[in-house]
Design an enzyme around this catalytic site. Structure first.
Site, mmCIF file in Angstrom:
data_model
loop_
_atom_site.group_PDB
_atom_site.id
_atom_site.type_symbol
_atom_site.label_atom_id
_atom_site.label_comp_id
_atom_site.label_asym_id
_atom_site.label_seq_id
_atom_site.Cartn_x
_atom_site.Cartn_y
_atom_site.Cartn_z
ATOM 1 N N LYS A 77 35.419 -42.978 9.869
ATOM 2 C CA LYS A 77 34.116 -42.309 10.030
ATOM 3 C C LYS A 77 33.920 -41.915 11.495
ATOM 4 O O LYS A 77 34.297 -42.669 12.401
ATOM 5 C CB LYS A 77 33.015 -43.274 9.576
ATOM 6 C CG LYS A 77 31.629 -42.679 9.488
ATOM 7 C CD LYS A 77 30.642 -43.734 8.958
ATOM 8 C CE LYS A 77 29.245 -43.188 8.781
ATOM 9 N NZ LYS A 77 28.310 -44.241 8.305
ATOM 10 N N SER A 152 25.526 -42.549 4.503
ATOM 11 C CA SER A 152 26.001 -41.599 5.482
ATOM 12 C C SER A 152 27.531 -41.500 5.599
ATOM 13 O O SER A 152 28.018 -40.537 6.190
ATOM 14 C CB SER A 152 25.429 -41.964 6.848
ATOM 15 O OG SER A 152 25.929 -43.206 7.291
ATOM 16 N N SER A 176 25.094 -47.258 3.662
ATOM 17 C CA SER A 176 25.929 -46.094 4.006
ATOM 18 C C SER A 176 27.407 -46.191 3.626
ATOM 19 O O SER A 176 28.125 -45.200 3.707
ATOM 20 C CB SER A 176 25.827 -45.798 5.497
ATOM 21 O OG SER A 176 24.613 -45.160 5.777
#
Lengths: 471, 99
Positions: A77, A152, A176
């Protein structure tokens, strides 16, 4: 080689036995990325040349594979630092920022020999539940490209579902990792707070943030976790924890007691509600004992989260001022540099949360909002403690109230967007481990199942997940 | 109800510039969130202490001694600043000159 049914465990065996060269393995993943990534948008940056070079090194005769992650393709990420590489956190304000060191977890993965194919798309500064707040455009759900992948950690979840990689690292502040894992039909684990160092993670809300693995099987989650966990002197909240046995052993259903919280609203659609009830029915049939849990303060969890999280964001994001990192808007006056840089550099959702945080911390509102929320957080933590003292092995909840929603459906409706986190935030508030695994398929999308465990019982919830998969 | 004046005030605290149109948009968004979170009023928090940490950790201290890092590392940190010169981060003056 068929990439569709590959897991880390299977790929590692194939590499070690020489069935496939590392170059061919990595190259075939890049072929797949090049074919489909335009539709998915799961990466912000790709490192093709470097990754293939690393793979070639491993194909040399003298090379001996050192770990099960050696030669395995990963996505990280884009809020986790990779030395000398851009790290945007999905924001314009860090569009051209290059990391000056490796995050603790990246160092661990690299030492194990993992090959990082690229950095994953994400909601800006991890503020979002749909992947749509990214400055680099929304990610789409590979199961149905009209749907959001969740957020996210949208990029890692979508890349795994699209079979672009075999492993991923995300971060989970209020769901997330678990919510996008659920929407994309993959596996995601938010470990116990403190199990993994946050050094090198761009902070969102420090008391809630936790890095965790995302993968295509329960065993793969455990394998990744074993490599990235541990005490790190650069994160004083990190603690040593014991290695998880792999492959993970399924628990005997006759010896498992699971709790179901009473004080939380049920999934809103009939199909999702029934899917969850079916899981309970099946487990009961196999001998699992169920207990109704009275977690009386759980109903406040989402409200408490949307006070504490913005407050911490407002403090953590004050460092992005045009002086120290990335994007800068040149103005005559210092105050104007701050204001113009931040106004242009941050997107709407991030600005909303910064302002909300500064509101609840400001004079006259601090006691009413922030302090009160912190007290309720303590009550929620105690509720969970009492529940686990009552001899239960885990708590079962859906991961999300509904399956993946349409792109654009909730972006202008913050409360509805925030409600997607209703089942995931409690684990963050109490620092507990929680995982999401794919459940029943509804109209081509998965209804995720979530298991929450007691502190540092990450292994137990993985064993329960294995048991659920077996029945 | 959160007023336009309130929004302007928290925007200043947040170092964010807002035009009149923005103020309206954020006023609505922030109002919606505050309307949702006001349910915490109902919770019984009598005698409850404030949350400290999930692990009940004591404070962790380290000795306050400067540590040297090599020039390359320090330069790479300075380089992440948009304006820098001779190993220093550049910024506008904070104090005004006396007239």
């Amino acid at each position: 080689m068929d990439l569709n049914n590959l897991t880390i465990l299977k790929a590692s065996k194939a590499l070690k036995s020489g069935k496939i060269s590392c170059y061919d393995l990595i190259n075939s993943f890049f072929e797949k990325i090049e074919e489909k990534e335009d539709d998915i948008n799961s990466f912000i940056t790709l490192f093709k040349e470097e990754a293939l070079k690393e793979a070639q090194e491993k194909d040399k005769k003298a090379y001996k594979y050192k770990t099960v992650l050696d030669g395995i393709p990963f996505i990280i990420k884009d809020n986790i630092l990779l030395k000398d590489k851009k790290c945007s956190a999905g924001s314009k304000i860090l569009e051209n920022y290059k990391a000056s060191y490796n995050a603790y977890v990246v160092e661990k993965l690299k030492n194990a020999g993992a090959i990082i194919l690229g950095k994953g798309n994400m909601d800006e500064f991890a503020c979002g539940s749909s992947g749509e707040t990214s400055y680099f455009g929304p990610t789409k759900n590979p199961l149905n490209t009209k749907k959001v992948p969740g957020g996210s950690s949208s990029g890692p979840a979508a890349a795994l579902a699209a079979k672009f990689v075999l492993g991923g690292l995300g971060s989970d502040t209020g769901g997330s990792i678990r919510q996008p894992a659920s929407f994309c039909g993959i596996y995601g684990l938010k470990p116990t707070y403190g199990r993994i160092s946050r050094s090198g993670l761009i902070a969102m809300a420090s008391s809630l943030d936790q890095i965790g693995p995302m993968a295509l099987s329960i065993d793969d989650l455990a394998i990744i976790l074993n490599f990235i966990q541990g005490k790190d002197k650069k994160d004083s909240t990190s603690l040593e924890s014991s290695e998880i046995k792999t492959p993970v052993q399924a628990k005997d259903p006759k010896k498992v007691r699971l709790g179901i919280p009473k004080n939380i609203q049920k999934p809103k659609n009939k199909k999702e509600k029934e899917a969850f009830e079916d899981v309970i029915k099946k487990l009961k049939k196999n001998g699992v004992e169920f207990v109704d849990l009275d977690l009386s303060n759980l109903d406040y969890a989402l409200a408490v989260y949307y006070i504490i999280m913005p407050a911490e964001i407002s403090a953590n994001l004050s460092r992005f001022d045009g002086i120290r990192y990335g994007f800068k808007k040149n103005e005559k006056d210092l105050l104007d540099i701050y204001k113009k840089t931040r106004s242009e550099g941050f997107g709407d959702e991030v600005k909303t949360r910064i302002m909300l945080g500064n509101f609840s911390l400001s004079h006259g509102y601090h006691d009413k909002y922030y302090l009160r929320a912190q007290k309720i957080r303590n009550l929620i933590k105690d509720d969970f403690k009492k529940a686990f003292n009552n001899n239960i092995d885990g708590i079962l909840l859906p991961t999300t109230p509904e399956t993946a929603f349409n792109l654009g459906e909730k972006i202008d409706d913050p409360i509805n967007m925030y409600l997607s986190d209703i089942y995931t935030v409690p684990a963050n508030l109490a620092g507990l481990p929680a995982l999401s695994m794919p459940g029943k398929l509804i109209d081509g999308l998965y209804a995720g199942i979530q298991i929450i465990g007691d502190r540092f019982q990450d292994e137990k919830i993985l064993e329960i997940a294995k048991m659920i998969e077996a029945v | 109800m959160i007023s336009k004046k309130d929004i302007k005030h928290i925007a200043t605290l947040s170092r964010i510039d807002l035009n009149d149109k923005d103020i309206k948009v954020y006023q609505k968004k922030i109002k919606d969130v505050l309307d949702y979170v006001k349910k915490i009023k109902k919770a019984d928090i009598d005698g409850v202490s404030s949350f400290k940490s999930v692990s009940n950790n004591e404070n962790v201290f380290k000795s306050d001694k400067p540590k040297s890092i090599n020039k390359q590392e320090s330069q790479s940190l300075v380089n992440s600043a948009p304006d820098n010169e001779d190993g220093f981060i550049k910024t506008k003056p904070i104090f005004k000159k006396e007239k």
